[in-house]
Design a protein around this motif. Sequence first.
Motif, short mmCIF file in Angstrom:
data_model
loop_
_atom_site.label_atom_id
_atom_site.label_comp_id
_atom_site.label_asym_id
_atom_site.label_seq_id
_atom_site.Cartn_x
_atom_site.Cartn_y
_atom_site.Cartn_z
N GLU A 93 37.30 39.47 44.93
CA GLU A 93 37.99 39.71 43.78
C GLU A 93 37.24 41.29 43.04
O GLU A 93 36.06 40.94 43.38
CB GLU A 93 38.17 38.78 42.74
N LYS A 118 47.22 41.59 42.05
CA LYS A 118 47.67 42.35 43.26
C LYS A 118 46.56 42.27 44.19
O LYS A 118 45.52 42.44 43.89
CB LYS A 118 47.98 43.73 42.88
N THR A 119 46.98 42.22 45.48
CA THR A 119 46.02 42.10 46.44
C THR A 119 46.17 43.10 47.40
O THR A 119 47.27 43.23 47.89
CB THR A 119 46.11 40.60 47.37
N LEU A 120 45.07 43.95 47.60
CA LEU A 120 45.12 44.97 48.75
C LEU A 120 44.67 44.63 50.04
O LEU A 120 43.64 43.65 50.40
CB LEU A 120 44.25 46.01 48.28
N SER A 176 41.48 41.11 45.86
CA SER A 176 42.22 40.97 44.65
C SER A 176 41.91 41.80 43.41
O SER A 176 40.68 41.59 43.10
CB SER A 176 42.26 39.17 44.39
N THR A 179 49.48 48.94 38.23
CA THR A 179 48.85 47.54 39.09
C THR A 179 48.51 46.43 38.15
O THR A 179 47.94 46.85 36.97
CB THR A 179 47.91 48.00 39.84
N ASN A 180 49.11 45.30 38.43
CA ASN A 180 48.77 44.07 37.45
C ASN A 180 47.59 43.33 37.94
O ASN A 180 47.26 43.51 39.41
CB ASN A 180 50.07 43.27 37.58
N THR A 181 47.00 42.51 37.38
CA THR A 181 46.06 41.55 37.76
C THR A 181 46.48 40.73 38.85
O THR A 181 47.82 40.15 38.50
CB THR A 181 45.43 40.95 36.65
N ALA A 194 44.43 50.74 36.14
CA ALA A 194 45.81 49.78 36.59
C ALA A 194 46.99 50.77 36.06
O ALA A 194 48.15 50.47 36.87
CB ALA A 194 45.66 48.57 35.67
N LYS A 211 41.54 42.70 39.40
CA LYS A 211 41.46 42.24 38.02
C LYS A 211 41.31 43.05 37.02
O LYS A 211 40.38 43.95 37.12
CB LYS A 211 40.56 41.17 38.12
N TYR A 226 40.90 40.69 52.02
CA TYR A 226 41.91 40.95 51.16
C TYR A 226 41.33 40.93 49.91
O TYR A 226 40.49 40.21 49.49
CB TYR A 226 42.53 39.49 51.19
#
Length: 305
Positions: free
Chosen positions: A212, A247-249, A269, A243-245, A220, A271, A267
């Motif tokens: 994270e 969201k995974t790149l 995430s 972008t919201n908490t 965001a 926050k 991955y």
Amino acid sequence: MTSPYETLGVSREATQKDIQSAYRKLAKKLHPDLNPGDKGAEDRFKAVSAAYALLSDEEKRGKYDRGEIDETGAETAPRHYYREYASSGDTAGRYESAHGFSDFADSDDIFSSFFSRRGGQQQRQRGRDLHFSMEISFLDAANGTRTEINLPGGGPALDLTIPPGTRDGQTLRLRGKGEPGFNGAPAGDALIDIRVRAHPLFAADGDDVRYEVPISLSEAVLGGKIRVPTIDGAVNVTIPPHTNTGKTLRLKGKGLHKSGGGHGDAYVSLKIVLPQSPDPALSAFVETWAAGKTEDPRKGMGGQA
């Protein structure tokens, strides 16, 4: 002599998984590094390691269960009785043998370890494998490293190569670094069970790595480029606007080394983290932000009045 099953505290019907689990539990409890100066614990650790070396090898285990080898892994000599010689028809020489004392070597006799039916020659016996455990950092396991180790029991320092992508619970083999062989036979191996320490940021998920990363409210809402860490160095990534908490790149190829070649993925995430100190301007904006008062992020959740 205590059987290897009794030493590990398992039944003869135990699976290989049961045997490995029992060994690891005892090894962690008895390891000399955790019991400095305790000769009793050291002796028990050696006995447990020897028992595991025999039972973890299915071929050796089968030979032991059939009585072909003893608890030390040495071959047991066949028993010879009067009936064998009486049935041979040579009654004149039934108590004589060209092999001297080798005929009197019983499987429970100390001489059975040194004499064979082939003229009383000494047997060659490969040295036993020795089992040890070692803890390394997550990044050393992920990227690989070389380190110098000293095995319990003395001896010169050894160079150990940790391959990239080493997993928790993996066993590394140092050939010829176990107990010496008997009568010119090769030495056994040193088997190093690897334990990987947890990392404060990265967590392994198969071949992938998950973690994270915090982003600011401005990043965001407006998006932009930020630097994020990976297991082999920081990289630039693009944050999409709005972008919201959660969201995974996906960072392709930034995961762990795969056993067959290539890498897994990372991955990340995201926050959203508000400023540590309250910002009066931000508070004033939110108070006058009409849309913020009507937006319901919990809409559609159960239990709403």
